[in-house]
Design an enzyme around this catalytic site. Structure first.
Site, PDB file in Angstrom:
ATOM      1  N   GLY A  27      -2.403  -4.811  -6.076  1.00 41.94           N
ATOM      2  CA  GLY A  27      -1.710  -5.822  -6.878  1.00 41.94           C
ATOM      3  C   GLY A  27      -1.247  -5.364  -8.245  1.00 41.94           C
ATOM      4  O   GLY A  27      -0.454  -6.050  -8.889  1.00 41.94           O
ATOM      5  N   LEU A  28      -1.708  -4.198  -8.716  1.00 39.46           N
ATOM      6  CA  LEU A  28      -1.284  -3.746 -10.049  1.00 39.46           C
ATOM      7  C   LEU A  28      -0.151  -2.721  -9.975  1.00 39.46           C
ATOM      8  O   LEU A  28       0.164  -2.055 -10.956  1.00 39.46           O
ATOM      9  CB  LEU A  28      -2.475  -3.166 -10.821  1.00 39.46           C
ATOM     10  CG  LEU A  28      -3.606  -4.163 -11.112  1.00 39.46           C
ATOM     11  CD1 LEU A  28      -4.704  -3.500 -11.946  1.00 39.46           C
ATOM     12  CD2 LEU A  28      -3.087  -5.412 -11.831  1.00 39.46           C
ATOM     13  N   GLN A  30       4.059  -1.962  -8.831  1.00 37.16           N
ATOM     14  CA  GLN A  30       5.318  -2.489  -9.382  1.00 37.16           C
ATOM     15  C   GLN A  30       5.557  -3.955  -9.014  1.00 37.16           C
ATOM     16  O   GLN A  30       6.169  -4.699  -9.777  1.00 37.16           O
ATOM     17  CB  GLN A  30       6.495  -1.625  -8.885  1.00 37.16           C
ATOM     18  CG  GLN A  30       7.826  -1.977  -9.543  1.00 37.16           C
ATOM     19  CD  GLN A  30       9.017  -1.244  -8.924  1.00 37.16           C
ATOM     20  OE1 GLN A  30       8.890  -0.596  -7.874  1.00 37.16           O
ATOM     21  NE2 GLN A  30      10.174  -1.348  -9.557  1.00 37.16           N
ATOM     22  N   LEU A  31       5.049  -4.391  -7.854  1.00 40.31           N
ATOM     23  CA  LEU A  31       5.480  -5.691  -7.334  1.00 40.31           C
ATOM     24  C   LEU A  31       4.425  -6.785  -7.341  1.00 40.31           C
ATOM     25  O   LEU A  31       4.760  -7.979  -7.296  1.00 40.31           O
ATOM     26  CB  LEU A  31       5.978  -5.504  -5.880  1.00 40.31           C
ATOM     27  CG  LEU A  31       7.134  -4.511  -5.741  1.00 40.31           C
ATOM     28  CD1 LEU A  31       7.427  -4.239  -4.281  1.00 40.31           C
ATOM     29  CD2 LEU A  31       8.377  -5.035  -6.443  1.00 40.31           C
ATOM     30  N   ASP A  70     -11.146  -2.524  -2.440  1.00 39.00           N
ATOM     31  CA  ASP A  70     -10.811  -1.164  -2.020  1.00 39.00           C
ATOM     32  C   ASP A  70     -10.469  -1.227  -0.537  1.00 39.00           C
ATOM     33  O   ASP A  70     -11.344  -1.481   0.293  1.00 39.00           O
ATOM     34  CB  ASP A  70     -12.032  -0.259  -2.262  1.00 39.00           C
ATOM     35  CG  ASP A  70     -11.785   1.163  -1.797  1.00 39.00           C
ATOM     36  OD1 ASP A  70     -10.685   1.442  -1.268  1.00 39.00           O
ATOM     37  OD2 ASP A  70     -12.699   1.996  -1.956  1.00 39.00           O
ATOM     38  N   ILE A  71      -9.202  -0.993  -0.218  1.00 35.60           N
ATOM     39  CA  ILE A  71      -8.785  -1.155   1.190  1.00 35.60           C
ATOM     40  C   ILE A  71      -9.409  -0.113   2.108  1.00 35.60           C
ATOM     41  O   ILE A  71      -9.360  -0.242   3.329  1.00 35.60           O
ATOM     42  CB  ILE A  71      -7.242  -1.124   1.340  1.00 35.60           C
ATOM     43  CG1 ILE A  71      -6.667   0.189   0.781  1.00 35.60           C
ATOM     44  CG2 ILE A  71      -6.605  -2.328   0.673  1.00 35.60           C
ATOM     45  CD1 ILE A  71      -5.382   0.585   1.442  1.00 35.60           C
ATOM     46  N   TYR A 159       4.869   9.587   3.166  1.00 35.20           N
ATOM     47  CA  TYR A 159       5.132   8.165   2.890  1.00 35.20           C
ATOM     48  C   TYR A 159       5.955   7.551   4.023  1.00 35.20           C
ATOM     49  O   TYR A 159       5.600   6.504   4.577  1.00 35.20           O
ATOM     50  CB  TYR A 159       5.878   8.081   1.553  1.00 35.20           C
ATOM     51  CG  TYR A 159       6.354   6.721   1.127  1.00 35.20           C
ATOM     52  CD1 TYR A 159       5.476   5.663   0.936  1.00 35.20           C
ATOM     53  CD2 TYR A 159       7.710   6.511   0.865  1.00 35.20           C
ATOM     54  CE1 TYR A 159       5.939   4.418   0.501  1.00 35.20           C
ATOM     55  CE2 TYR A 159       8.179   5.280   0.424  1.00 35.20           C
ATOM     56  CZ  TYR A 159       7.289   4.241   0.248  1.00 35.20           C
ATOM     57  OH  TYR A 159       7.747   3.016  -0.193  1.00 35.20           O
ATOM     58  N   LYS A 163       4.864   4.810   6.874  1.00 36.13           N
ATOM     59  CA  LYS A 163       5.530   3.499   6.961  1.00 36.13           C
ATOM     60  C   LYS A 163       6.082   3.243   8.374  1.00 36.13           C
ATOM     61  O   LYS A 163       6.035   2.111   8.860  1.00 36.13           O
ATOM     62  CB  LYS A 163       6.642   3.388   5.908  1.00 36.13           C
ATOM     63  CG  LYS A 163       6.107   3.221   4.491  1.00 36.13           C
ATOM     64  CD  LYS A 163       5.259   1.950   4.338  1.00 36.13           C
ATOM     65  CE  LYS A 163       4.785   1.703   2.935  1.00 36.13           C
ATOM     66  NZ  LYS A 163       3.964   0.498   2.800  1.00 36.13           N
TER      67      LYS A 163
HETATM   68  C1  AKB Z   1      10.241   5.399  -3.416  1.00 36.14           C
HETATM   69  O1  AKB Z   1      11.206   5.858  -4.052  1.00 36.14           O
HETATM   70  O2  AKB Z   1       9.373   6.095  -2.890  1.00 36.14           O
HETATM   71  C2  AKB Z   1      10.172   3.900  -3.238  1.00 36.14           C
HETATM   72  C3  AKB Z   1      10.867   3.487  -1.989  1.00 36.14           C
HETATM   73  C4  AKB Z   1      12.340   3.498  -1.910  1.00 36.14           C
HETATM   74  O3  AKB Z   1      10.220   3.154  -1.049  1.00 36.14           O
HETATM   75  N1  AKB Z   1      10.748   3.243  -4.367  1.00 36.14           N
END
Ligand code: AKB
Length: 332
Positions: A27-28, A30-31, A70-71, A159, A163
């Site tokens: 929660g801390l 960007q969003l 802590d997830i 990343y 996802k």
């Molecule tokens: C990033 O740049 O890694 C993020 C995204 C686009 O998912 N802001």
């Protein structure tokens, strides 16, 4: 009188339980704080709990419930969900694209093992679960202009891989166990009150701060690198809208959403309308540039617009004007 007050007591408690009881992880980032503010307006302050592993600043702590979570600790997560009778979970904990490459084991743990905990808790307790995905879930072999919801996804960052994994696992839990999983692929998000951390699109937030502070900005992407972007208010609105959409309206469980696409030089031109003396130089970071070059340039979000009425409010000029209104270009 006794009976009357009983009735009104019950009607108050019934209407309170009509609202979802929300937990926001990570929660801390960007969003989270902005999302909590929006959800608290809608569902009541005490029905929305922000959580993170970091200590919150005072303004966050005093604006509504905050809890340590802590997830990676399954029991801690389950305790929070049970004790607070959570019904909706927004899962924001993640390492972003650039920082993920700098620490792959941690990104794998948080983004993949953490997600497994979240999915199991959500399925076990019949939660409605929101997990953000990203333009980063696509890769160099995806169509880049424009990128539809369903196409080849072979990202080259941990990343992006995590996802795609989240999208597939969430959808699998939906079809296999009936989990109410909802997912949006976000573009780069621009916000004034909160900073992104470790993303490839971070330059598009930094330019505002540097322009105001020093009138100089050094960009780490090439001037013509075009990426999908969105103002934070649109992003949070889309997130609430998809969570409130009737299940029957959702023809899929993972949607692209978009507002605009621009390059650093186009953004700089718009920023110069407010700070004409801004000097922009380019010092390209090869790793970030390679990531950006593998991502969509334009994002096709027609399914979200058709199914649940997604519509953005901010284009490039509104976004830039709003950022300066909030950050105050006079504070130089
Ligand atoms: C990033 O740049 O890694 C993020 C995204 C686009 O998912 N802001």
């Amino acid at each position: 009188r006794q009976v009357t007050s009983d009735v009104s007591f019950h009607s108050v408690s019934f209407s309170e339980t009509d609202h979802p009881r929300v937990l926001i992880t990570g929660g801390l980032g960007q969003l989270g704080v902005g999302l909590a503010k929006l959800l608290r307006k809608r569902f009541g302050k005490n029905n929305v709990i922000l959580s993170d592993i970091r200590k919150p600043p005072d303004h966050v702590f005093y604006n509504g419930p905050f809890i340590y979570s802590d997830i990676l600790d399954y029991k801690n997560l389950r305790e929070i969900v049970v004790n607070n009778r959570i019904t909706w979970l927004f899962h924001y904990s993640a390492l972003l694209s650039a920082i993920g490459e700098a620490n792959v084991p941690l990104a794998r743990a948080v983004n993949i093992t953490g997600l497994h905990n979240i999915l199991d808790i959500a399925a076990e307790h019949s939660l409605r679960l929101f997990v953000p995905s990203t333009i980063g879930a696509f890769g160099p072999t995806s169509p880049r202009n424009s990128t539809p919801d369903l196409c080849i996804q072979r990202p080259r960052t941990i990343y992006g891989v995590s996802k795609v994994h989240a999208e597939l696992m969430g959808e699998y839990y939906h079809y296999r166990y009936g989990l109410d999983f909802r997912c949006l692929r976000y573009p780069g998000i621009i916000s004034a009150d909160s900073q992104p951390g470790g993303g490839t699109t971070d330059y598009a937030v930094q330019i505002f701060h540097d322009a105001i502070k020093s009138g100089k900005f050094q960009c780490n992407l090439k001037p013509d690198t075009c990426l999908p972007m969105m103002y934070i208010d649109d992003c949070l609105k889309a997130t609430l809208d998809v969570m409130e959409a009737p299940a029957a309206a959702l023809s899929m469980r993972t949607y692209n959403i978009n507002a605009m696409s621009f390059s650093p030089e186009e953004l700089a031109q718009e920023v110069k309308k407010h700070i004409p003396e801004l000097q922009v130089t380019y010092n390209v970071d090869a790793a970030r540039q390679a990531i950006a070059d593998s991502w969509p340039m334009n994002f096709d979000d027609s399914n979200a617009r058709r199914d649940w009425g997604w519509k953005h409010d901010f284009d490039l000029s509104e976004l830039v004007t709003t950022m300066f209104n909030i950050l105050g270009s006079d504070s130089r």
